[in-house]
Design a protein around this motif. Structure first.
Motif, PDB file in Angstrom:
ATOM      1  N   ARG A 190       0.719  -1.329   0.018  1.00  0.00           N
ATOM      2  CA  ARG A 190      -0.176  -0.133   0.024  1.00  0.00           C
ATOM      3  C   ARG A 190       0.857   1.268   0.162  1.00  0.00           C
ATOM      4  O   ARG A 190       0.361   2.357   0.297  1.00  0.00           O
ATOM      5  N   GLU A 191       2.205   1.194  -0.498  1.00  0.00           N
ATOM      6  CA  GLU A 191       2.964   2.288  -0.567  1.00  0.00           C
ATOM      7  C   GLU A 191       3.782   2.187  -1.721  1.00  0.00           C
ATOM      8  O   GLU A 191       4.619   1.250  -1.723  1.00  0.00           O
ATOM      9  N   PHE A 192       3.577   2.909  -2.672  1.00  0.00           N
ATOM     10  CA  PHE A 192       4.592   3.108  -3.839  1.00  0.00           C
ATOM     11  C   PHE A 192       4.180   4.262  -4.845  1.00  0.00           C
ATOM     12  O   PHE A 192       2.997   4.713  -4.689  1.00  0.00           O
ATOM     13  N   SER A 193       5.201   4.534  -5.735  1.00  0.00           N
ATOM     14  CA  SER A 193       4.963   5.436  -6.800  1.00  0.00           C
ATOM     15  C   SER A 193       5.374   5.168  -7.960  1.00  0.00           C
ATOM     16  O   SER A 193       6.451   4.303  -7.872  1.00  0.00           O
ATOM     17  N   VAL A 194       4.820   5.344  -9.128  1.00  0.00           N
ATOM     18  CA  VAL A 194       5.221   4.601 -10.480  1.00  0.00           C
ATOM     19  C   VAL A 194       5.163   6.019 -11.407  1.00  0.00           C
ATOM     20  O   VAL A 194       4.160   6.743 -11.585  1.00  0.00           O
ATOM     21  N   ASN A 195       6.144   6.226 -12.114  1.00  0.00           N
ATOM     22  CA  ASN A 195       6.172   7.624 -13.154  1.00  0.00           C
ATOM     23  C   ASN A 195       6.372   6.274 -14.491  1.00  0.00           C
ATOM     24  O   ASN A 195       7.160   5.806 -14.780  1.00  0.00           O
ATOM     25  N   TYR A 196       5.322   6.857 -15.333  1.00  0.00           N
ATOM     26  CA  TYR A 196       5.165   6.183 -16.830  1.00  0.00           C
ATOM     27  C   TYR A 196       5.283   7.114 -17.821  1.00  0.00           C
ATOM     28  O   TYR A 196       5.118   8.228 -17.544  1.00  0.00           O
ATOM     29  N   ASP A 197       5.589   6.431 -18.969  1.00  0.00           N
ATOM     30  CA  ASP A 197       5.306   7.316 -20.266  1.00  0.00           C
ATOM     31  C   ASP A 197       3.888   7.038 -20.643  1.00  0.00           C
ATOM     32  O   ASP A 197       3.531   5.802 -20.586  1.00  0.00           O
ATOM     33  N   LEU A 198       3.248   7.976 -21.165  1.00  0.00           N
ATOM     34  CA  LEU A 198       2.045   7.770 -21.616  1.00  0.00           C
ATOM     35  C   LEU A 198       1.851   7.925 -23.220  1.00  0.00           C
ATOM     36  O   LEU A 198       2.437   9.029 -23.782  1.00  0.00           O
ATOM     37  N   GLU A 199       1.565   6.707 -23.920  1.00  0.00           N
ATOM     38  CA  GLU A 199       1.586   6.724 -25.147  1.00  0.00           C
ATOM     39  C   GLU A 199       0.149   6.386 -25.886  1.00  0.00           C
ATOM     40  O   GLU A 199      -0.657   5.690 -25.228  1.00  0.00           O
ATOM     41  N   VAL A 200       0.139   7.138 -27.039  1.00  0.00           N
ATOM     42  CA  VAL A 200      -1.341   6.916 -27.586  1.00  0.00           C
ATOM     43  C   VAL A 200      -0.817   6.606 -29.179  1.00  0.00           C
ATOM     44  O   VAL A 200      -0.165   7.557 -29.818  1.00  0.00           O
ATOM     45  N   ASN A 201      -1.064   5.322 -29.524  1.00  0.00           N
ATOM     46  CA  ASN A 201      -1.132   4.916 -30.797  1.00  0.00           C
ATOM     47  C   ASN A 201       0.544   4.642 -31.069  1.00  0.00           C
ATOM     48  O   ASN A 201       0.961   5.370 -32.330  1.00  0.00           O
ATOM     49  N   MET A 202       1.228   4.564 -30.291  1.00  0.00           N
ATOM     50  CA  MET A 202       2.687   4.167 -30.105  1.00  0.00           C
ATOM     51  C   MET A 202       3.414   5.654 -30.022  1.00  0.00           C
ATOM     52  O   MET A 202       4.716   5.545 -30.370  1.00  0.00           O
ATOM     53  N   SER A 203       2.873   6.747 -30.022  1.00  0.00           N
ATOM     54  CA  SER A 203       3.863   7.909 -29.799  1.00  0.00           C
ATOM     55  C   SER A 203       3.350   8.558 -28.500  1.00  0.00           C
ATOM     56  O   SER A 203       2.177   8.736 -28.009  1.00  0.00           O
ATOM     57  N   LYS A 204       4.352   8.750 -27.830  1.00  0.00           N
ATOM     58  CA  LYS A 204       4.290   9.488 -26.537  1.00  0.00           C
ATOM     59  C   LYS A 204       3.867  11.057 -26.646  1.00  0.00           C
ATOM     60  O   LYS A 204       4.074  11.946 -27.364  1.00  0.00           O
ATOM     61  N   ILE A 205       2.652  10.891 -25.588  1.00  0.00           N
ATOM     62  CA  ILE A 205       1.955  12.318 -25.554  1.00  0.00           C
ATOM     63  C   ILE A 205       2.249  12.901 -24.096  1.00  0.00           C
ATOM     64  O   ILE A 205       1.875  14.252 -24.026  1.00  0.00           O
TER      65      ILE A 205
END
Length: 241
Positions: free
Chosen positions: A71-86
């Motif tokens: 119950r304790e964590f953080s995650v940073n993601y790349d957000l991609e739409v149709n294989m391109s980072k937005i």
């Protein structure tokens, strides 16, 4: 010197051998390829069946039992739409507190749940933060109007009876991947969430297919993971109005 009868016998033998050779040639050239083709197709079918059988993997654990088991964590993601980072997406969880951030070129969003309070904040480029109270994290996401803003934690919580899809590595950790499909007419929606053995979501996929053609693909791909979160993370960047 051979007599006449011996020469005739040898001639007959030669003729018989020629006839048999011709028949063998016809069989080899006409029948053998057909049989070979049938055997090859049967072999391909058998190999495909074996590959499908051996490729099926048993789930190492129940998704529902393991998801968010810490119950304790953080995650940073790349957000991609149709294989391109937005943009970039971040989630923070600590006890019953939760925060979701979206950072894009022209705007930033922060959604915070703390106890029964839900706040959504936005900051267009060059402007100050503004925050509002919201009924839930889902309503806060909808209020942003960003159709590509997805919540890996919320989506994972709704993944009922998923199928196991093997393991992949994200941010240096092994992710165990589970997916579920929904079909409505010609539209098929697939959701996949990969979690660590401690239940941290390290990958999220939302995909829509119409007539077997992909029309939308949204992915959150983990870049960094932390096992500790500071309490002040859950303070809104501005007082809610």
């Amino acid at each position: 010197m051979m007599d006449r009868d011996t020469l005739l016998l040898m001639g007959v033998i030669v003729i018989v051998l020629i006839v048999l050779g011709s028949a063998y040639t016809v069989m080899y050239r006409g029948v053998a390829p057909s049989l070979l083709g049938t055997y090859t197709e049967a072999q391909k079918t058998q190999q495909a069946s074996q590959t499908q059988t051996t490729g099926t993997q048993a789930a190492p654990f129940s998704f529902g039992d393991r998801f968010l088991s810490i119950r304790e964590f953080s995650v940073n993601y790349d957000l991609e739409v149709n294989m391109s980072k937005i943009g970039e997406l971040s989630v923070y969880l600590k006890g019953d507190k939760y925060r979701l951030d979206l950072s894009m070129e022209n705007i930033q969003y922060t959604i915070i749940r703390s106890g029964n309070s839900n706040v959504v904040c936005s900051k267009p480029a060059g402007e100050d933060w503004s925050c509002l109270q919201s009924g839930s994290v889902e309503e806060a996401i909808q209020s942003t109007g960003e159709e590509n803003l997805r919540d890996p934690v919320g989506e994972g919580s709704k993944l009922g009876s998923p199928s196991y899809n093997g393991s992949r590595n994200y941010a240096g950790q092994k992710g165990y991947c589970y997916y579920a499909k929904e079909t409505s007419g010609e539209l098929e929606v697939l959701r996949e969430v990969c979690i660590t053995d401690k239940g941290v979501p390290v990958y999220y996929l939302y995909m829509e297919k119409t007539n077997n053609i992909i029309t939308k693909r949204i992915e959150a791909i983990a870049k960094t993971i932390s096992s500790s979160v500071q309490d002040n993370v859950f303070n809104p960047p501005a007082a809610p109005s």
